[in-house]
Design a protein around this motif. Structure first.
Motif, short mmCIF file in Angstrom:
data_model
loop_
_atom_site.label_atom_id
_atom_site.label_comp_id
_atom_site.label_asym_id
_atom_site.label_seq_id
_atom_site.Cartn_x
_atom_site.Cartn_y
_atom_site.Cartn_z
N GLN A 18 0.80 -1.22 0.00
CA GLN A 18 0.00 0.00 0.00
C GLN A 18 0.84 1.28 0.00
OE1 GLN A 18 -2.72 -1.75 3.28
NE2 GLN A 18 -4.07 -0.42 2.12
N HIS A 119 0.97 -9.23 4.44
CA HIS A 119 -0.19 -8.36 4.30
C HIS A 119 -0.62 -8.41 2.83
CE1 HIS A 119 -2.32 -4.75 6.33
NE2 HIS A 119 -2.94 -4.96 5.18
N ASN A 163 -1.68 -10.75 8.39
CA ASN A 163 -2.69 -9.71 8.58
C ASN A 163 -4.01 -10.18 7.97
OD1 ASN A 163 -3.55 -6.78 9.06
ND2 ASN A 163 -4.11 -7.13 6.92
N GLU A 164 -5.03 -10.26 8.80
CA GLU A 164 -6.39 -10.51 8.34
C GLU A 164 -6.51 -11.66 7.34
OE1 GLU A 164 -8.15 -6.91 6.87
OE2 GLU A 164 -8.05 -5.90 8.80
N TYR A 296 -13.06 -1.72 12.18
CA TYR A 296 -13.51 -0.53 11.45
C TYR A 296 -14.98 -0.20 11.70
CZ TYR A 296 -9.02 -0.50 9.18
OH TYR A 296 -7.67 -0.43 8.97
N GLU A 361 -5.13 -2.01 14.00
CA GLU A 361 -5.64 -1.09 12.99
C GLU A 361 -7.00 -0.58 13.43
OE1 GLU A 361 -6.05 -2.51 8.94
OE2 GLU A 361 -4.12 -3.54 9.04
N GLU A 415 -5.51 1.90 -1.48
CA GLU A 415 -6.56 1.23 -0.72
C GLU A 415 -7.15 0.07 -1.53
OE1 GLU A 415 -7.48 0.96 2.34
OE2 GLU A 415 -9.23 -0.23 1.80
N TRP A 416 -6.29 -0.89 -1.89
CA TRP A 416 -6.71 -2.14 -2.52
C TRP A 416 -7.66 -1.90 -3.69
CZ3 TRP A 416 -2.95 -4.96 -1.04
CH2 TRP A 416 -2.44 -4.84 0.25
C1 GBH Z 1 -7.90 -3.47 6.59
O1 GBH Z 1 -8.85 -4.37 6.14
C2 GBH Z 1 -6.59 -3.78 5.94
O2 GBH Z 1 -5.74 -4.51 6.80
C3 GBH Z 1 -5.87 -2.57 5.39
O3 GBH Z 1 -4.87 -2.99 4.53
C4 GBH Z 1 -6.86 -1.66 4.72
O4 GBH Z 1 -6.23 -0.60 4.07
C5 GBH Z 1 -7.80 -1.14 5.76
O5 GBH Z 1 -8.40 -2.19 6.44
C6 GBH Z 1 -8.91 -0.26 5.20
O6 GBH Z 1 -9.72 -0.95 4.31
O7 GBH Z 1 -17.88 -7.58 3.16
O8 GBH Z 1 -16.85 -7.58 0.99
O9 GBH Z 1 -18.09 -5.66 1.75
C7 GBH Z 1 -10.18 -4.00 6.34
C8 GBH Z 1 -11.09 -5.15 6.65
C9 GBH Z 1 -13.02 -6.34 6.08
C10 GBH Z 1 -12.98 -4.01 5.69
C11 GBH Z 1 -14.13 -6.50 5.09
C12 GBH Z 1 -14.08 -4.16 4.66
C13 GBH Z 1 -16.07 -5.40 4.10
C14 GBH Z 1 -15.77 -6.13 2.84
N1 GBH Z 1 -12.19 -5.20 5.76
N2 GBH Z 1 -14.92 -5.28 5.00
S1 GBH Z 1 -17.24 -6.81 2.13
#
Ligand code: GBH
Length: 461
Positions: A18, A119, A163-164, A296, A361, A415-416
């Motif tokens: 990122q 990550h 990570n996640e 979040y 986070e 942001e992915w």
């Molecule tokens: C994190 O993931 C990441 O670790 C980080 O890299 C990223 O930049 C940051 O958050 C902000 O996004 O159910 O398909 O609609 C976030 C975890 C979990 C958030 C799934 C969005 C909904 C996806 N994510 N969630 S969906």
């Protein structure tokens, strides 16, 4: 004043893909995110991992910036394709040397490094062999983890394997909105198992290299699941989503195995558990020293017709309708709810049975403007920060064992699937000039750190 425990760890987090940019520099191999971002239609506006924040070349001034904000810790990730360009075998010295320099400059400024080994930037060559659908990837990951730990373990005291993994499995192989973009519910569950196995094998490898230290962790993303009523049907909907979102990965790590209700709820898809071999659950349950919590927003659910399959990442979910977020939303459309955060932390602290938690986070995305005098008054992000730091304080006062809070993210970044359209940084980045501008949220965090606390009310810290 709300004061935090004396050794509470404050900081900010980033991830390699990122922020680093420089995707073809110093022998780095391609990752699944290079491939995915290079595929039309996958990432908004066709954005890619270049230049991101060009942190690979600007790490020194970024560390200086962290110091000026008073950060006590910095969570970063190591890019596997910089260390092993094809995912196994050959080790790229220039990649290791970069993280060596980064760690040294952090330590020079008295900033504690927290290293995440993965990550989401899987070497593309491993994906060509099935990626996380292939059990072999777990063994490759453990080898890679040992290489990095061997090199940095004398200086880095806190390590995270993955990570996640929930996102890697269910967004990467389930709904396909993340790399590698596979849409196959069974594959996503198999990937989840192999990710857990990778975590367990890597934890064993790192523990063998440093048996007397207490510093190994995994970072999981959690959500508070709320139903639409007190009805039994609504509670059942909550149970299902909580299982497929929170417990599916946490329970095996805690040595409880896969939750029985999750096994039942997913069984109609086919028998994904045939990827589980003798000894796997013991490996996955290898003891760790702390758990990273990424939070979040809450998730709202309601019961639906038994056969209804909602669109979304939760493999096997049926009879549940995901509900729209309520109240004030972030620029990304996510619900802002600090009470959900307190509830989650208190509940997790109970569930993990004595393992300390670190908030690795937490943050929010909003559009920002740099005004004529060069300031970014990110009022909404600052409020989110203050509300959520207070939520952590509340959880601690209710008995939760929480050792730190790291804001996501130090910098606006890639942001992915949303590319550069969503800004999570507490520091603004102009992606044309690479100019960094400290936002009001960063100044606020800086003051919170300075006082190890914040006032109980209001947004002026
Ligand atoms: C994190 O993931 C990441 O670790 C980080 O890299 C990223 O930049 C940051 O958050 C902000 O996004 O159910 O398909 O609609 C976030 C975890 C979990 C958030 C799934 C969005 C909904 C996806 N994510 N969630 S969906």
């Amino acid at each position: 004043m709300l004061t935090f425990p004396p050794d509470f760890l404050w900081g900010a987090a980033t991830a390699a893909f990122q922020i680093e940019g420089a995707t073809t520099v110093d022998g780095r191999g391609p990752s699944i995110w290079d491939t995915f971002a290079g595929t039309p239609g996958k990432v908004l506006a066709g954005d890619t991992g270049d230049p991101a924040c060009d942190h690979y070349h600007r790490y020194q001034s970024d560390v200086d910036l962290m110091k000026s904000l008073g950060l006590a810790s910095y969570r970063f990730s190591v890019a596997w394709p910089r260390i092993q360009p094809s995912g196994s075998g050959q080790v790229e010295e220039r990649g290791l040397a970069f993280y060596d320099r980064l760690v040294d400059s952090l330590l020079e400024k008295d900033i504690q490094p927290l290293a995440t080994l993965y990550h989401w930037d899987l070497p593309q060559v491993l994906e060509d062999f099935g990626g996380w659908r292939n059990r072999d990837t777990a063994y490759r990951f453990a080898e890679y983890a040992a290489i990095v730990h061997e090199r940095l373990g004398d200086r880095v005291q806190a390590w995270t394997t993955l990570n996640e993994p929930w996102v890697s499995a269910f967004l990467g192989y389930g709904n396909g909105i993340h790399a590698p973009g596979v849409t196959d519910a069974v594959a996503s569950l198999e990937a989840a198992h192999h990710l857990l196995l990778a975590h367990g094998l890597a934890t064993q490898a790192l523990r063998a290299q440093a048996p007397d230290t207490h510093r190994l962790s995994i970072v999981l993303n959690f959500s508070t699941i709320w139903g639409d009523s007190d009805s039994e049907a609504s509670k059942e909907a909550v149970r299902k989503v909580d299982g497929l979102q929170n417990r599916i990965l946490l329970d095996p790590i805690l040595g409880k195995g896969y939750p029985l209700d999750v096994l039942q709820d997913t069984s109609w898809l086919g028998d994904w558990t045939n990827v589980v071999r003798d000894g796997d659950m013991e490996t996955i349950a290898t003891p760790i020293d702390w758990i990273g919590v990424n939070y979040y927003n809450p998730t709202r659910v309601a019961p639906a017709d038994p056969g209804f399959v909602p669109a979304g990442p939760h493999a096997g979910l049926r009879g549940v309708a995901l509900q729209p977020p309520q109240g004030e939303l972030t620029g990304f459309g996510w619900e802002q709810n600090a009470d959900a955060f307190t509830e989650l932390l208190v509940r997790l602290s109970r569930d993990v049975d004595g393992i300390p938690l670190v908030v690795t986070e937490n943050g929010s995305a909003f559009p920002d403007v740099v005004d004529a005098s060069g300031h970014v008054h990110d009022v909404a992000r600052t409020k989110y920060l203050v509300d959520h730091v207070r939520a952590v304080h509340r959880a601690i006062s209710e008995g939760a064992d929480i050792r730190g809070y790291l804001a996501w993210s130090l910098l606006d970044n890639f942001e992915w699937a949303a590319g550069y359209s969503q800004r999570f940084g507490i520091v603004h980045v102009d992606f044309e000039t690479q100019r960094r501008t400290v936002k009001e949220s960063a100044a606020t965090l800086s003051r919170i750190i300075g006082q190890n606390g914040l006032p109980a009310h209001g947004y002026t810290v």
